[in-house]
Design an enzyme around this catalytic site. Sequence first.
Site, PDB file in Angstrom:
ATOM      1  N   ARG A 153      11.337  -4.854   6.759  1.00 35.55           N
ATOM      2  CA  ARG A 153      12.213  -4.654   5.612  1.00 35.55           C
ATOM      3  C   ARG A 153      13.639  -4.666   6.145  1.00 35.55           C
ATOM      4  O   ARG A 153      13.919  -4.068   7.186  1.00 35.55           O
ATOM      5  CB  ARG A 153      11.883  -3.312   4.966  1.00 35.55           C
ATOM      6  CG  ARG A 153      12.575  -3.028   3.648  1.00 35.55           C
ATOM      7  CD  ARG A 153      11.775  -1.953   2.958  1.00 35.55           C
ATOM      8  NE  ARG A 153      12.362  -1.423   1.755  1.00 35.55           N
ATOM      9  CZ  ARG A 153      13.064  -0.295   1.712  1.00 35.55           C
ATOM     10  NH1 ARG A 153      13.324   0.375   2.819  1.00 35.55           N
ATOM     11  NH2 ARG A 153      13.504   0.170   0.563  1.00 35.55           N
TER      12      ARG A 153
ATOM     13  N   CYS B 110       0.825  -1.209   0.000  1.00 41.56           N
ATOM     14  CA  CYS B 110       0.000   0.000   0.000  1.00 41.56           C
ATOM     15  C   CYS B 110       0.863   1.264   0.000  1.00 41.56           C
ATOM     16  O   CYS B 110       2.073   1.219   0.168  1.00 41.56           O
ATOM     17  CB  CYS B 110      -0.922  -0.004   1.205  1.00 41.56           C
ATOM     18  SG  CYS B 110      -0.044   0.247   2.765  1.00 41.56           S
TER      19      CYS B 110
ATOM     20  N   HIS C 181       5.924   6.416  -2.513  1.00 40.99           N
ATOM     21  CA  HIS C 181       7.273   6.921  -2.850  1.00 40.99           C
ATOM     22  C   HIS C 181       7.190   8.384  -3.237  1.00 40.99           C
ATOM     23  O   HIS C 181       7.969   9.216  -2.778  1.00 40.99           O
ATOM     24  CB  HIS C 181       7.863   6.171  -4.053  1.00 40.99           C
ATOM     25  CG  HIS C 181       7.991   4.697  -3.871  1.00 40.99           C
ATOM     26  ND1 HIS C 181       7.870   3.816  -4.916  1.00 40.99           N
ATOM     27  CD2 HIS C 181       8.238   3.947  -2.777  1.00 40.99           C
ATOM     28  CE1 HIS C 181       8.045   2.589  -4.466  1.00 40.99           C
ATOM     29  NE2 HIS C 181       8.269   2.639  -3.180  1.00 40.99           N
TER      30      HIS C 181
HETATM   31 FE1  CFM Z   1      13.004   0.537  -5.389  1.00 44.80          FE
HETATM   32 FE2  CFM Z   1      12.474  -1.812  -5.635  1.00 44.80          FE
HETATM   33 FE3  CFM Z   1      11.000  -0.200  -4.071  1.00 44.80          FE
HETATM   34 FE4  CFM Z   1      13.547  -0.887  -3.395  1.00 44.80          FE
HETATM   35 FE5  CFM Z   1      12.637  -2.930  -1.801  1.00 44.80          FE
HETATM   36 FE6  CFM Z   1      11.575  -3.773  -4.096  1.00 44.80          FE
HETATM   37 FE7  CFM Z   1      10.118  -2.222  -2.534  1.00 44.80          FE
HETATM   38 MO1  CFM Z   1      10.684  -4.659  -1.782  1.00 44.80          MO
HETATM   39  S1  CFM Z   1      14.422  -1.136  -5.290  1.00 44.80           S
HETATM   40  S2  CFM Z   1      12.526   0.992  -3.308  1.00 44.80           S
HETATM   41  S3  CFM Z   1      14.468  -1.746  -1.623  1.00 44.80           S
HETATM   42  S4  CFM Z   1      11.165  -0.278  -6.183  1.00 44.80           S
HETATM   43  S5  CFM Z   1      12.781  -4.814  -2.695  1.00 44.80           S
HETATM   44  S6  CFM Z   1      12.202  -3.795  -6.263  1.00 44.80           S
HETATM   45  S7  CFM Z   1       9.503  -3.903  -3.617  1.00 44.80           S
HETATM   46  S8  CFM Z   1      10.899  -2.698  -0.609  1.00 44.80           S
HETATM   47  S9  CFM Z   1       9.148  -0.341  -2.896  1.00 44.80           S
END
Ligand code: CFM
Length: 572
Positions: A124, A90, A225
């Site tokens: 995480r 989410c 993000h």
């Molecule tokens: Fe970038 Fe990712 Fe993500 Fe990531 Fe992660 Fe991820 Fe993620 Mo899991 S590199 S920041 S450190 S998009 S592994 S592939 S899914 S937490 S939001």
Amino acid sequence: MLWIRYVYVQPNRATALWTNEKGDTTMIKEVNNSVSVDDLKKFKDEVLHKYPKKVAKKRDKAILLNDPETPPQIQANVRTIPGIITQRGCTYAGCKGVVLGPTRDIINITHGPIGCGFYSWLTRRNQTKPETETDENFMMYCFSTDMQDSNIVFGGEEKLKQAIREAYELFHPKAIAIFSTCPVGLIGDDVHRVARHMKEEIGGDINIFGFSCEGYRGVSQSAGHHIANNGLFKNLIGRDDEKRGDLKYRVNLLGEYNIGGDAFELERVFEKCGINLIATFSGNSTIQKFENAHTADLNMVMCHRSINYVAEMMETAFGIPWIKVQPIGADSTAKMLRKIGQYFGDQELIDKIEEVIADEMVAVTAAREKALKKTNGKTAMLFVGGSRAHHYQNLFEELGMSTLSAGYEFGHRDDYEGRVVIPTIQIDADSRNIEEITVTKDEARYNPRKTEEELKALEADGMEFNGYEGLMPQMAKGSLVIDDLSHYEMEKLIELYKPDVFCAGIKEKFCVQKMGVPLKQLHSYDYGGPYAGFKGAINFYEDIEMIACSTIWKEMKAPWESETYVEAQYAY
Ligand code: CFM
């Protein structure tokens, strides 16, 4: 110097020659890593005919046969169909967990019911290393307002204020951040007003800010993000002008979150090269690093999906150019370092970088040579997040393994097809939920690090600024690209293509392994890592050799499936 060469004979057949230190050449097995159009049809028929017509029509646009030359248009960053088991998380997870989570000296308060806080607590593997024993580190705490029914009915702002007072009295932090969960948005608590109020009440230098990152804000964590990027820019970046560190090559690494110690390895490599890493967003980070980040001269974007907005905002406000890098895989780590050398254009730095690469590649080559004997010719599938499904293909290539199928959970079209498609992406109601902030030149501090001519000369020399070509151009012709893979589609993929290793996360792990295929977690690394940089590549080669080449996967049948009874004896 050691050298690794890739020779692409045909676009759909990756044939690589690899030369080791002694000059012996290994022909990496020529694997037909394409899934034929018929195969694709078979896969699509299998999965789509199970769906209701409307659903099938929608999923059809997210399952494609790749063409690296002219990437086909993929459907991405749209709502998951209710009832389909998705891999996604989410918006709150993307903001609180992913982007802000790895910073150790901010107290992150989850405003909401306890579950959101509890389930986002240390799940995480973003590691951190305070410089001294007394340095602040709040990462192991779980701060939540623990909203109850009465707060939902009468409002939760007072409880949030009380939580901030309590956190301040106990820890006296430099900053407190508030993260909104779904009910907060539904009842209309104003976390920004509370932040302003509490900043005044506490006084002094404390920085308190809130995020409207309610879980439902977007279609996935990707919205979180973006919200986090806006907050970083508005509340932290650019608050400390002091030039720290005495090295002249000043860079930031964006979109590196120190999973399994990745940032530690990259910090080691930069230090060895004499490069001053001002800030990492946000692996092993502190408030001060964010506040100071605008004093760097180059931004390198690792995970494009989660942080490209910060790179763009810093370029607009402060004049810092950005480039895309992929320090996953030994070759691409070397490539990143060479790009830094080229950008600063200083022979001393360029020579130092070459020396470091040559030095690091000795161990990398030995490890690779050992693993390659077993991994060569094997196949992989990767379905992870918004960047790793792309980057980790580098490491598989280095192991002589081909990627049959890959896709993101929540990538956007630009992460698949490249940033060139951004102007053609339609903004829908879901994207409009995210605050767009207008960033302008910071009149006092805007300082273009390179002149227009210098940038042009670097571009003519092969440097690409503000660009990301996406996952599709790197994948073989005919490989399957699937966005927001559903659990059902995953099972069908495994049944039909039986890859030697499947890369995803904990939600998928045991279902896949019960089907006789090893699953490597690319979110958490299954307690392993680091996998970035040079030492990370060595770890990855060893781990993949161990899991993808083990014979245990053939022993998947339980004894009672082939025998009528099982006999056993007690041991005394
Ligand atoms: Fe970038 Fe990712 Fe993500 Fe990531 Fe992660 Fe991820 Fe993620 Mo899991 S590199 S920041 S450190 S998009 S592994 S592939 S899914 S937490 S939001």
